[in-house]
Every structure is written in C-alpha cells, then in structure tokens.
Design an enzyme around this catalytic site. Structure first.
Site, PDB file in Angstrom:
ATOM      1  N   SER A 139      47.905  66.323 -24.952  1.00 45.33           N
ATOM      2  CA  SER A 139      46.388  67.098 -24.506  1.00 45.33           C
ATOM      3  C   SER A 139      47.415  66.590 -22.708  1.00 45.33           C
ATOM      4  O   SER A 139      47.582  65.535 -21.841  1.00 45.33           O
ATOM      5  CB  SER A 139      45.260  66.210 -24.656  1.00 45.33           C
ATOM      6  OG  SER A 139      44.282  67.334 -23.688  1.00 45.33           O
ATOM      7  N   TYR A 152      39.277  59.518 -22.592  1.00 42.44           N
ATOM      8  CA  TYR A 152      39.714  59.856 -24.095  1.00 42.44           C
ATOM      9  C   TYR A 152      41.674  60.895 -22.383  1.00 42.44           C
ATOM     10  O   TYR A 152      42.305  60.086 -23.567  1.00 42.44           O
ATOM     11  CB  TYR A 152      39.488  61.738 -23.915  1.00 42.44           C
ATOM     12  CG  TYR A 152      40.173  62.561 -24.413  1.00 42.44           C
ATOM     13  CD1 TYR A 152      40.371  62.257 -26.242  1.00 42.44           C
ATOM     14  CD2 TYR A 152      40.363  63.496 -23.422  1.00 42.44           C
ATOM     15  CE1 TYR A 152      41.048  63.557 -26.546  1.00 42.44           C
ATOM     16  CE2 TYR A 152      41.212  64.623 -24.252  1.00 42.44           C
ATOM     17  CZ  TYR A 152      41.510  64.756 -25.678  1.00 42.44           C
ATOM     18  OH  TYR A 152      42.726  64.818 -26.421  1.00 42.44           O
TER      19      TYR A 152
HETATM   20  N1  LIG Z   1      40.113  71.006 -28.189  1.00 37.73           N
HETATM   21  C1  LIG Z   1      40.703  71.067 -27.118  1.00 37.73           C
HETATM   22  O1  LIG Z   1      40.581  71.436 -26.357  1.00 37.73           O
HETATM   23  C2  LIG Z   1      41.755  69.639 -27.180  1.00 37.73           C
HETATM   24  C3  LIG Z   1      42.926  70.009 -25.628  1.00 37.73           C
HETATM   25  C4  LIG Z   1      44.545  69.702 -26.083  1.00 37.73           C
HETATM   26  C5  LIG Z   1      44.454  68.389 -27.478  1.00 37.73           C
HETATM   27  N2  LIG Z   1      43.608  68.107 -27.745  1.00 37.73           N
HETATM   28  C6  LIG Z   1      43.604  66.808 -29.696  1.00 37.73           C
HETATM   29  O2  LIG Z   1      44.027  67.742 -29.939  1.00 37.73           O
HETATM   30  C7  LIG Z   1      44.105  67.286 -31.190  1.00 37.73           C
HETATM   31  C8  LIG Z   1      43.147  67.955 -32.566  1.00 37.73           C
HETATM   32  O3  LIG Z   1      42.088  68.387 -31.857  1.00 37.73           O
HETATM   33  P1  LIG Z   1      40.807  69.770 -32.740  1.00 37.73           P
HETATM   34  O4  LIG Z   1      40.968  70.136 -31.031  1.00 37.73           O
HETATM   35  O5  LIG Z   1      41.989  70.468 -33.429  1.00 37.73           O
HETATM   36  O6  LIG Z   1      39.655  68.979 -33.022  1.00 37.73           O
HETATM   37  P2  LIG Z   1      38.918  69.584 -34.170  1.00 37.73           P
HETATM   38  O7  LIG Z   1      38.421  70.975 -34.282  1.00 37.73           O
HETATM   39  O8  LIG Z   1      37.553  68.643 -33.828  1.00 37.73           O
HETATM   40  O9  LIG Z   1      39.653  69.050 -35.414  1.00 37.73           O
HETATM   41  C9  LIG Z   1      39.771  67.198 -35.407  1.00 37.73           C
HETATM   42  C10 LIG Z   1      39.846  66.894 -37.007  1.00 37.73           C
HETATM   43  O10 LIG Z   1      40.387  65.657 -36.783  1.00 37.73           O
HETATM   44  C11 LIG Z   1      39.339  65.080 -38.013  1.00 37.73           C
HETATM   45  N3  LIG Z   1      39.634  63.823 -37.519  1.00 37.73           N
HETATM   46  C12 LIG Z   1      38.199  63.654 -36.546  1.00 37.73           C
HETATM   47  N4  LIG Z   1      37.755  62.535 -37.057  1.00 37.73           N
HETATM   48  C13 LIG Z   1      38.678  61.482 -37.443  1.00 37.73           C
HETATM   49  C14 LIG Z   1      38.746  60.746 -37.937  1.00 37.73           C
HETATM   50  N5  LIG Z   1      37.923  59.605 -36.900  1.00 37.73           N
HETATM   51  N6  LIG Z   1      39.129  59.828 -38.919  1.00 37.73           N
HETATM   52  C15 LIG Z   1      39.980  60.880 -39.556  1.00 37.73           C
HETATM   53  N7  LIG Z   1      39.951  62.165 -38.966  1.00 37.73           N
HETATM   54  C16 LIG Z   1      39.187  62.634 -37.811  1.00 37.73           C
HETATM   55  C17 LIG Z   1      38.785  66.246 -38.257  1.00 37.73           C
HETATM   56  O11 LIG Z   1      38.029  65.942 -39.532  1.00 37.73           O
HETATM   57  P3  LIG Z   1      37.181  67.047 -40.359  1.00 37.73           P
HETATM   58  O12 LIG Z   1      37.539  68.271 -40.360  1.00 37.73           O
HETATM   59  O13 LIG Z   1      36.597  66.319 -41.231  1.00 37.73           O
HETATM   60  O14 LIG Z   1      35.846  66.948 -39.240  1.00 37.73           O
HETATM   61  C18 LIG Z   1      39.830  67.598 -38.083  1.00 37.73           C
HETATM   62  O15 LIG Z   1      40.802  67.833 -39.006  1.00 37.73           O
HETATM   63  C19 LIG Z   1      42.891  65.994 -30.806  1.00 37.73           C
HETATM   64  O16 LIG Z   1      44.056  64.750 -31.611  1.00 37.73           O
HETATM   65  C20 LIG Z   1      42.777  66.582 -30.312  1.00 37.73           C
HETATM   66  O17 LIG Z   1      42.894  65.207 -28.556  1.00 37.73           O
HETATM   67  C21 LIG Z   1      42.500  69.039 -28.338  1.00 37.73           C
END
Ligand SMILES: NC(=O)c1ccc[n+]([C@@H]2O[C@H](COP(=O)([O-])OP(=O)(O)OC[C@H]3O[C@@H](n4cnc5c(N)ncnc54)[C@H](OP(=O)(O)O)[C@@H]3O)[C@@H](O)[C@H]2O)c1
Length: 263
Positions: A139, A152
């Site tokens: 991130s 985080y």
């Molecule tokens: N969105 C942002 O603004 C952003 C910015 C920078 C970096 N990121 C990074 O991008 C990555 C993906 O995030 P996203 O935005 O796509 O989030 P998201 O839409 O909340 O998706 C999260 C994913 O992780 C899974 N997950 C959550 N907790 C878990 C656990 N304890 N064990 C196994 N799987 C788990 C969820 O499974 P379920 O579908 O079953 O709930 C889902 O597949 C993360 O590492 C985050 O830090 C996100």
C-alpha cells in the site's frame, strides 16, 4: 500425448476487491487458479472465474491463523506446482489506536505480516522450481505513518521491506518479486475496517480496482520491482510524499482517516 501444463497462480483474498480483479486477469491469461477468502463467497468467485475456461480451486480459510495458512499450502501441494503467488489478503483496523481492543491490532499483524511470512516460507521453494513470480499487494500506506489506522501502515511497511529483501535473496533463482503500492481503492476495504464515516469511507473518489489490478499484473509480468497503483493523481501524491516530513504525512493521513467524533 502429454497434457500441456497450464501455469498455476495462487491469489490470497481473490474473492473480492483488488484480488478478484487480479484473479480475473490471470485466468484470462491462461492460468489455473487457487483463490482464497475468509468467507463462503470465495466459492461464488471461483465459479465465476471458471468461466475463463481454467481450473479454479477455492480455499475458504482464515489466513490470520496458522491452520488457515496450512489449508492454502495443502491446496498448492495438491495442485502439484506453483507459478505465480499473489499475496493480497489484508485488512486495516480503523479508529484511534486505544479505542480498539489489542486483539484486533494483533489479528491485523497475524494476517498482514504473519501470513506473508508463513506463505513465503512454505511456498517460495515451489516458485524456485518453476522460476515463478511473486506479487505482494502492499500500500502507499507503507510509505507514511497512518494515524487512525495506526498498525496498518507499519504492517505494509513490513511487507514492502520484506519483499525487497526477499527479491535480493532470490536473485539468480529466476523468481521475481514485485511490490504493488495501491493508493486508496474503491473496494470493501475501508468499510471492513469500520471507516465508513471517514473520508476514506467514501468510495466515489477512490481508484478503480480494475486499474490497480491491471497495473500490478503487468508490472509482475514485466519483472518490475515496485510501483504505485492508481490513477495520475495517486501517482503524483506518491511522488510528493517523498519530500514530506513524517509529521506532515501523518497529519495528511489523519485528515482522511480520523473518525468524526475525534475531529
Ligand atoms: N482498498 C484500498 O484502498 C487499498 C489501498 C492500498 C492497499 N490495499 C491492499 O489491497 C489488498 C486487498 O484489499 P481490497 O481493497 O481488495 O480489500 P477487500 O475488498 O476488503 O478484500 C479483502 C480480501 O481479503 C480477504 N480476507 C480478509 N480477511 C481475511 C482473513 N483473515 N483471512 C483470509 N482472507 C481474508 C477477503 O475475503 P472475503 O471476501 O471472504 O471477505 C477478501 O478476499 C489488501 O492487502 C489491502 O491492504 C487496499
């Protein structure tokens, strides 16, 4: 006649958000997939991904727990090879540090840091055998203090630093590590973190996960070391940050992450 081996990609958190978009791209690129998620909907995601014609295995497991990681490792062992590993599952915990139970912060560390280390330790040998690729979804928060998501940002700083170190150790093995640093992206991430009432809680201004996923996959395929994921404004913010003090970066992050009652 020998069956042609399709490459196999593991995508953690491949059931939603950025991970699902990465999984779609890899499926379209001819990979068989192992996708993981914590909830049962990973099975629906797998069903949708099968439309691309490849084999898709769904693993429902909690990656903050060693047993959950082991389930994923066993799925890879059953598949017999691994060509791409996307470490994407991750969470934030929104709100003031002291307003959250210690257990929530430790759970974040177990998922964002613990599962990264466990999965690399278990599966990098498989990737060395295939001269495979690793994409770590870190991130832009790795590059700044993140008040009101206080644990985080440091967890993502760990991932980026660990990824750079591992990349160097793997030099000469044919395994490449790419570290993607998305800016704020319109997924369920901030809602899951309990941040609906903050500026980050509004998905309307954030990056499209399709764009972020495409940038990450293209960079991984090209062997790029590290990149920021997102539109031009996100790239600009990333560049500007390099000249800001830690105090200023913390202040700017707090503006977007602070819950209304503590403003
Ligand atoms: N969105 C942002 O603004 C952003 C910015 C920078 C970096 N990121 C990074 O991008 C990555 C993906 O995030 P996203 O935005 O796509 O989030 P998201 O839409 O909340 O998706 C999260 C994913 O992780 C899974 N997950 C959550 N907790 C878990 C656990 N304890 N064990 C196994 N799987 C788990 C969820 O499974 P379920 O579908 O079953 O709930 C889902 O597949 C993360 O590492 C985050 O830090 C996100």
């Amino acid at each position: 006649m020998d069956e042609i081996m399709r490459p196999i990609a593991l995508v953690t958190g491949g059931s939603a958000g950025i991970g699902l978009e990465i999984a779609k791209l890899l499926a379209a690129d001819g990979h068989d997939l192992i996708v993981t998620g914590i909830s049962p909907r990973v099975h629906d995601a797998a069903e949708a991904l099968r439309a691309c014609g490849g084999k898709v295995t769904a693993v429902q497991s909690d990656l903050s727990r060693p047993e959950g990681v082991q389930q994923v490792v066993e799925a890879v062992q059953a598949a017999g090879r691994l060509d791409v590993m996307v470490l994407n599952a991750g969470i934030a915990v929104g709100g003031a540090f002291l307003d959250n139970a210690l257990e929530r912060h430790l759970n974040l560390i177990d998922l964002n840091i613990g599962s990264t280390v466990r999965l690399c330790h278990a599966l990098v040998p498989d990737l060395i055998r295939t001269q495979g690729k690793i994409l770590m979804v870190s991130s832009v928060s790795a590059m700044a203090p993140t008040p009101y998501e206080s644990v985080y940002g440091p967890s993502k700083a760990f991932m980026s630093s660990f990824g750079h170190g591992l990349r160097e150790e793997l030099r000469g093995t044919g395994v490449n590590v790419t570290i993607l640093h998305p800016g704020a992206t319109a997924t369920e991430f901030h809602h899951r973190a309990g941040m609906d009432a903050t500026v980050f809680g509004d998905n309307s201004w954030k990056n499209d996960p399709v764009l972020v996923a495409r940038q990450g996959v293209e960079a991984m395929m090209a062997g790029v070391t590290s990149l920021i994921g997102g539109d031009e404004a996100t790239q600009r913010i990333g560049e500007e940050r390099k000249d800001l003090s830690e105090e200023e970066k913390a202040r700017r992050h707090a503006e977007k992450a602070r819950p209304p009652k503590t403003r």
